[in-house]
Design a protein around this motif. Structure first.
Motif, PDB file in Angstrom:
ATOM      1  N   GLN A 250      34.141  48.988  16.294  1.00 40.80           N
ATOM      2  CA  GLN A 250      34.180  50.294  16.950  1.00 40.80           C
ATOM      3  C   GLN A 250      32.817  50.949  16.803  1.00 40.80           C
ATOM      4  N   ARG A 251      32.317  51.508  17.922  1.00 42.17           N
ATOM      5  CA  ARG A 251      31.009  52.163  17.888  1.00 42.17           C
ATOM      6  C   ARG A 251      31.170  53.663  18.099  1.00 42.17           C
ATOM      7  N   PHE A 252      30.409  54.429  17.340  1.00 39.97           N
ATOM      8  CA  PHE A 252      30.380  55.886  17.510  1.00 39.97           C
ATOM      9  C   PHE A 252      28.957  56.288  17.857  1.00 39.97           C
ATOM     10  N   ASP A 253      28.814  57.118  18.871  1.00 46.33           N
ATOM     11  CA  ASP A 253      27.490  57.606  19.252  1.00 46.33           C
ATOM     12  C   ASP A 253      27.144  58.812  18.390  1.00 46.33           C
ATOM     13  N   CYS A 254      26.536  58.558  17.256  1.00 45.64           N
ATOM     14  CA  CYS A 254      26.209  59.650  16.329  1.00 45.64           C
ATOM     15  C   CYS A 254      24.947  60.394  16.743  1.00 45.64           C
ATOM     16  N   GLY A 255      24.372  60.030  17.880  1.00 46.98           N
ATOM     17  CA  GLY A 255      23.263  60.794  18.452  1.00 46.98           C
ATOM     18  C   GLY A 255      23.772  61.989  19.255  1.00 46.98           C
ATOM     19  N   SER A 256      25.094  62.046  19.470  1.00 47.82           N
ATOM     20  CA  SER A 256      25.668  63.199  20.173  1.00 47.82           C
ATOM     21  C   SER A 256      26.602  63.928  19.212  1.00 47.82           C
ATOM     22  N   VAL A 257      26.747  65.230  19.429  1.00 48.80           N
ATOM     23  CA  VAL A 257      27.571  66.021  18.517  1.00 48.80           C
ATOM     24  C   VAL A 257      29.025  65.533  18.544  1.00 48.80           C
ATOM     25  N   ASP A 258      29.556  65.260  19.750  1.00 47.90           N
ATOM     26  CA  ASP A 258      30.951  64.808  19.845  1.00 47.90           C
ATOM     27  C   ASP A 258      31.164  63.496  19.087  1.00 47.90           C
ATOM     28  N   GLY A 259      30.241  62.551  19.296  1.00 45.15           N
ATOM     29  CA  GLY A 259      30.362  61.248  18.629  1.00 45.15           C
ATOM     30  C   GLY A 259      30.226  61.380  17.123  1.00 45.15           C
ATOM     31  N   PHE A 260      29.342  62.268  16.712  1.00 44.39           N
ATOM     32  CA  PHE A 260      29.114  62.485  15.287  1.00 44.39           C
ATOM     33  C   PHE A 260      30.368  63.053  14.612  1.00 44.39           C
ATOM     34  N   VAL A 261      31.011  63.994  15.291  1.00 37.99           N
ATOM     35  CA  VAL A 261      32.237  64.597  14.732  1.00 37.99           C
ATOM     36  C   VAL A 261      33.353  63.553  14.700  1.00 37.99           C
ATOM     37  N   ALA A 262      33.466  62.753  15.771  1.00 36.54           N
ATOM     38  CA  ALA A 262      34.493  61.701  15.802  1.00 36.54           C
ATOM     39  C   ALA A 262      34.251  60.707  14.657  1.00 36.54           C
ATOM     40  N   ALA A 263      32.980  60.351  14.437  1.00 39.50           N
ATOM     41  CA  ALA A 263      32.645  59.412  13.366  1.00 39.50           C
ATOM     42  C   ALA A 263      32.963  60.014  12.001  1.00 39.50           C
ATOM     43  N   THR A 264      32.653  61.294  11.848  1.00 36.85           N
ATOM     44  CA  THR A 264      32.926  61.968  10.573  1.00 36.85           C
ATOM     45  C   THR A 264      34.429  61.926  10.268  1.00 36.85           C
ATOM     46  N   ASN A 265      35.247  62.261  11.264  1.00 33.54           N
ATOM     47  CA  ASN A 265      36.696  62.238  11.061  1.00 33.54           C
ATOM     48  C   ASN A 265      37.179  60.839  10.725  1.00 33.54           C
ATOM     49  N   HIS A 266      36.649  59.852  11.455  1.00 34.64           N
ATOM     50  CA  HIS A 266      37.068  58.470  11.224  1.00 34.64           C
ATOM     51  C   HIS A 266      36.696  58.023   9.811  1.00 34.64           C
ATOM     52  N   VAL A 267      35.458  58.302   9.427  1.00 32.33           N
ATOM     53  CA  VAL A 267      34.990  57.873   8.097  1.00 32.33           C
ATOM     54  C   VAL A 267      35.806  58.575   7.002  1.00 32.33           C
ATOM     55  N   TYR A 268      36.071  59.861   7.208  1.00 28.35           N
ATOM     56  CA  TYR A 268      36.832  60.610   6.195  1.00 28.35           C
ATOM     57  C   TYR A 268      38.229  60.004   6.011  1.00 28.35           C
ATOM     58  N   GLN A 269      38.906  59.760   7.137  1.00 28.22           N
ATOM     59  CA  GLN A 269      40.269  59.236   7.070  1.00 28.22           C
ATOM     60  C   GLN A 269      40.328  57.788   6.583  1.00 28.22           C
ATOM     61  N   ASN A 270      39.436  56.977   7.105  1.00 26.83           N
ATOM     62  CA  ASN A 270      39.592  55.531   6.905  1.00 26.83           C
ATOM     63  C   ASN A 270      38.744  54.945   5.781  1.00 26.83           C
ATOM     64  N   LEU A 271      37.645  55.584   5.450  1.00 26.91           N
ATOM     65  CA  LEU A 271      36.779  55.021   4.404  1.00 26.91           C
ATOM     66  C   LEU A 271      36.769  55.917   3.162  1.00 26.91           C
ATOM     67  N   TYR A 272      36.493  57.197   3.372  1.00 26.83           N
ATOM     68  CA  TYR A 272      36.305  58.079   2.209  1.00 26.83           C
ATOM     69  C   TYR A 272      37.611  58.259   1.427  1.00 26.83           C
ATOM     70  N   LEU A 273      38.696  58.621   2.113  1.00 27.26           N
ATOM     71  CA  LEU A 273      39.941  58.884   1.396  1.00 27.26           C
ATOM     72  C   LEU A 273      40.504  57.623   0.735  1.00 27.26           C
TER      73      LEU A 273
END
Ligand code: G1P
Length: 275
Positions: A250-273
């Motif tokens: 799965q790719r997230f476009d972290c160069g855009s605000v929307d992609g960055f927020v989506a990536a943050t949510n994904h990382v928080y739920q799936n990796l960090y927690l």
């Protein structure tokens, strides 16, 4: 031999101003880890442990991040906080880091050309840290290294992109070799929908053979007056072989605000927690 990986990180990150006024965009954190560290970890997992940054002004924080911070480490030595540094210490132990400056912002092709002094005459990986790629199995660069061992030629990662996004990418046309692999026959940097030769967009993962340097030197200015890697890759495809690989993950476009927020949510739920 494939052990080197270039990270072009000279870009300004204007879309994230004012956050990126005094801080490199690559240091923006997804939860508690900067974007650039995810990218470097992906390269190390792929066996590319000689990391080369093509940097610019205002990027010193990246160098400091991949270095020891004696004062901080002394402060937290022997406390429960030490473990927070474990993952970056691991990266520092496993990889080597070198840096060169891109004097002027003349495009991705120019950044790669500046990186020649770090990679020499060998095939190498390129990672654009803005594109966060996550995979539950082997990372995207690791998948591409496996392919390189088999085919020994330049490989770009591609993803099927909706029409309204296609103008942001290099887009390929190719002959299907297998369901996830194409031999590239055409490539256009940031085409309009009408110009786009397919819906397969190049994302920020490449394995390049070193003849790309000579081709880049011969490539004229392209889209937006910049030296475009895509143009040199097309010349390489016409002369020899360039493969386009539909990666797993799965790719997230972290160069855009929307992609960055989506990536943050994904990382928080799936990796960090879950860590
Ligand atoms: C660069 C490349 C483009 C590629 C993209 C992937 O564009 O020029 O071909 O599709 O990265 O992220 P940039 O996003 O730097 O404008």
């Amino acid at each position: 031999m494939l052990s080197k990986c270039l990270f072009p990180v000279a870009g300004y990150g204007t879309r994230f101003l004012p956050a990126t006024k005094a801080m490199p965009k690559e240091m923006l954190p997804l939860v508690n880890k900067p974007l650039v560290q995810y990218a470097v970890e992906e390269a190390i997992e792929a066996g590319l442990t000689e990391i080369g940054f093509v940097t610019g002004r205002g990027k010193r924080a990246i160098e400091d991040h991949f270095d020891t911070n004696f004062e901080l480490e002394h402060q937290i030595a022997g406390t429960g906080k030490e473990r927070y540094l474990d993952c970056v210490r691991k990266v520092i132990d496993e990889a080597s880091f070198s840096y060169t400056r891109q004097g002027e912002m003349r495009g991705l092709g120019d950044a790669i050309l500046q990186g020649q002094r770090l990679v020499g005459d060998e095939a190498f990986g390129v990672v654009l840290a803005d594109d966060l790629c996550l995979s539950t199995e082997l990372g995207v660069l690791g998948q591409m290294v496996q392919l390189f061992r088999q085919f020994r030629c330049t490989i770009v990662a591609v993803e099927e992109m909706p029409q309204d996004q296609i103008h942001k990418f290099g887009v390929i046309a190719g002959n299907e070799i297998r369901s996830d692999l194409y031999q590239v026959t055409n490539m256009i940097e940031k085409p309009t929908v009408a110009e786009a030769p397919s819906n397969l967009a190049i994302i920020g993962r490449y394995i390049l053979t070193p003849d790309i340097f000579e081709l880049l030197r011969e490539t004229p200015q392209g889209k937006d007056g910049e030296l475009q890697l895509t143009d040199a890759l097309l010349a390489q495809a016409q002369r020899g072989c360039v493969l386009a690989y539909k990666f797993k993950g799965q790719r997230f476009d972290c160069g855009s605000v929307d992609g960055f927020v989506a990536a943050t949510n994904h990382v928080y739920q799936n990796l960090y927690l879950r860590s």
